[in-house]
Design an enzyme around this catalytic site. Structure first.
Site, PDB file in Angstrom:
ATOM      1  N   HIS A 135       0.970   7.665 -16.192  1.00  0.00           N
ATOM      2  CA  HIS A 135       2.168   7.711 -15.340  1.00  0.00           C
ATOM      3  C   HIS A 135       3.154   8.717 -15.921  1.00  0.00           C
ATOM      4  O   HIS A 135       3.279   8.831 -17.143  1.00  0.00           O
ATOM      5  CB  HIS A 135       2.840   6.329 -15.304  1.00  0.00           C
ATOM      6  CG  HIS A 135       4.220   6.390 -14.726  1.00  0.00           C
ATOM      7  ND1 HIS A 135       4.458   6.385 -13.369  1.00  0.00           N
ATOM      8  CD2 HIS A 135       5.438   6.529 -15.314  1.00  0.00           C
ATOM      9  CE1 HIS A 135       5.759   6.505 -13.163  1.00  0.00           C
ATOM     10  NE2 HIS A 135       6.383   6.589 -14.316  1.00  0.00           N
ATOM     11  N   ASN A 194      -6.064   6.363 -12.533  1.00  0.00           N
ATOM     12  CA  ASN A 194      -5.672   7.749 -12.845  1.00  0.00           C
ATOM     13  C   ASN A 194      -4.948   7.916 -14.190  1.00  0.00           C
ATOM     14  O   ASN A 194      -4.223   8.872 -14.402  1.00  0.00           O
ATOM     15  CB  ASN A 194      -4.908   8.363 -11.671  1.00  0.00           C
ATOM     16  CG  ASN A 194      -3.607   7.675 -11.377  1.00  0.00           C
ATOM     17  OD1 ASN A 194      -3.269   6.687 -12.033  1.00  0.00           O
ATOM     18  ND2 ASN A 194      -2.866   8.167 -10.409  1.00  0.00           N
ATOM     19  N   TYR A 238       7.342  -0.318 -10.233  1.00  0.00           N
ATOM     20  CA  TYR A 238       6.750   0.243  -9.013  1.00  0.00           C
ATOM     21  C   TYR A 238       7.442  -0.274  -7.740  1.00  0.00           C
ATOM     22  O   TYR A 238       6.821  -0.284  -6.670  1.00  0.00           O
ATOM     23  CB  TYR A 238       5.252  -0.064  -8.969  1.00  0.00           C
ATOM     24  CG  TYR A 238       4.415   0.801  -9.903  1.00  0.00           C
ATOM     25  CD1 TYR A 238       4.392   2.199  -9.777  1.00  0.00           C
ATOM     26  CD2 TYR A 238       3.626   0.236 -10.897  1.00  0.00           C
ATOM     27  CE1 TYR A 238       3.618   2.990 -10.623  1.00  0.00           C
ATOM     28  CE2 TYR A 238       2.848   1.031 -11.753  1.00  0.00           C
ATOM     29  CZ  TYR A 238       2.854   2.406 -11.604  1.00  0.00           C
ATOM     30  OH  TYR A 238       2.087   3.192 -12.433  1.00  0.00           O
TER      31      TYR A 238
HETATM   32  P1  ADP Z   1       2.266   9.020  -9.210  1.00  0.00           P
HETATM   33  O1  ADP Z   1       1.721   8.069 -10.239  1.00  0.00           O
HETATM   34  O2  ADP Z   1       1.496  10.304  -9.191  1.00  0.00           O
HETATM   35  O3  ADP Z   1       3.758   9.210  -9.313  1.00  0.00           O
HETATM   36  P2  ADP Z   1       2.726   7.270  -6.892  1.00  0.00           P
HETATM   37  O4  ADP Z   1       4.080   6.947  -7.447  1.00  0.00           O
HETATM   38  O5  ADP Z   1       2.622   7.681  -5.456  1.00  0.00           O
HETATM   39  O6  ADP Z   1       1.975   8.389  -7.760  1.00  0.00           O
HETATM   40  O7  ADP Z   1       1.776   6.001  -7.081  1.00  0.00           O
HETATM   41  C1  ADP Z   1       1.808   5.248  -8.260  1.00  0.00           C
HETATM   42  C2  ADP Z   1       0.400   4.878  -8.664  1.00  0.00           C
HETATM   43  O8  ADP Z   1      -0.174   4.042  -7.660  1.00  0.00           O
HETATM   44  C3  ADP Z   1      -0.585   6.046  -8.768  1.00  0.00           C
HETATM   45  O9  ADP Z   1      -0.502   6.743 -10.000  1.00  0.00           O
HETATM   46  C4  ADP Z   1      -1.911   5.330  -8.609  1.00  0.00           C
HETATM   47  O10 ADP Z   1      -2.311   4.696  -9.826  1.00  0.00           O
HETATM   48  C5  ADP Z   1      -1.560   4.259  -7.590  1.00  0.00           C
HETATM   49  N1  ADP Z   1      -1.901   4.693  -6.236  1.00  0.00           N
HETATM   50  C6  ADP Z   1      -1.249   5.607  -5.477  1.00  0.00           C
HETATM   51  N2  ADP Z   1      -1.844   5.784  -4.296  1.00  0.00           N
HETATM   52  C7  ADP Z   1      -2.911   4.952  -4.292  1.00  0.00           C
HETATM   53  C8  ADP Z   1      -3.940   4.637  -3.357  1.00  0.00           C
HETATM   54  N3  ADP Z   1      -3.986   5.255  -2.177  1.00  0.00           N
HETATM   55  N4  ADP Z   1      -4.865   3.744  -3.704  1.00  0.00           N
HETATM   56  C9  ADP Z   1      -4.836   3.113  -4.901  1.00  0.00           C
HETATM   57  N5  ADP Z   1      -3.889   3.348  -5.835  1.00  0.00           N
HETATM   58  C10 ADP Z   1      -2.941   4.254  -5.551  1.00  0.00           C
END
Ligand code: ADP
Length: 169
Positions: free
Chosen positions: A135, A132, A69
């Site tokens: 990934h 959620n 991340y």
């Molecule tokens: P994705 O997983 O859809 O690619 P991102 O790369 O933007 O999304 O973010 C990685 C993960 O970080 C998300 O899947 C979620 O678990 C977490 N995340 C993203 N935005 C938020 C937020 N505003 N608050 C808490 N956790 C978040």
């Protein structure tokens, strides 16, 4: 008269099975594992026609998750994200198929469950952005980086599925 034994059918089989395929990194997060959604997620990718080429369960270290991340390191939710994804085992997978990166993202839904349509994984199984459940790589470039981060080359299985001529034209 044509039959499944004719030359054209075999030529197609060979052509389809030699087609280069894209790969994506899909990971069931600890909440997805705890909630018993591993099978459901695998089922959806399998039934879409994608091919599983690597899979393992792993308790990810904070260092590995910080690398995974890295792009989000300045976000306020970053420490919570690392703690969440490190809070239990994850299931790591590599799926292969034409346009699997983009299609995989569509199957996942949006980052925020509220914005994810019913029928998507996040739209069907979760409520909170910080829980959620899954990934999925957001580009071919990040897919390649993530596959290299989570898997060694020996862990990736090259195999040909006899389903491919029925999945691809
Ligand atoms: P994705 O997983 O859809 O690619 P991102 O790369 O933007 O999304 O973010 C990685 C993960 O970080 C998300 O899947 C979620 O678990 C977490 N995340 C993203 N935005 C938020 C937020 N505003 N608050 C808490 N956790 C978040």
């Amino acid at each position: 008269q044509t039959s499944w034994l004719d030359l054209k059918t075999w030529e197609k089989l060979v052509r389809v099975m030699r087609m280069p395929r894209e790969r994506t990194y899909i990971m069931v997060k600890p909440d997805g594992v705890q909630r018993g959604l591993v099978g459901e997620i695998i089922k959806r990718f399998e039934q879409r026609g994608f091919k599983l080429v690597a899979m393992k369960m792993k308790a990810a270290s904070p260092e590995l998750l910080q690398q995974h991340y890295a792009d989000l390191s300045s976000k306020p939710f970053f420490p919570g994200l690392i703690a969440y994804v490190g809070s239990g085992p994850v299931v790591c997978m590599v799926w292969e198929g034409t346009d699997v990166v983009k299609t995989g993202r569509k199957m996942l839904g949006e980052t925020k469950p509220l914005e994810s349509n019913p029928g998507t994984i996040r739209g069907d199984y979760c409520i909170d952005v910080g829980r959620n459940i899954i990934h999925g790589s957001d580009s071919v470039d990040s897919a390649n980086k993530e596959i290299n981060l989570w898997f060694t080359p020996e862990e990736i299985c090259e195999w040909r599925s006899m389903e491919e001529p029925w999945v691809y034209e």
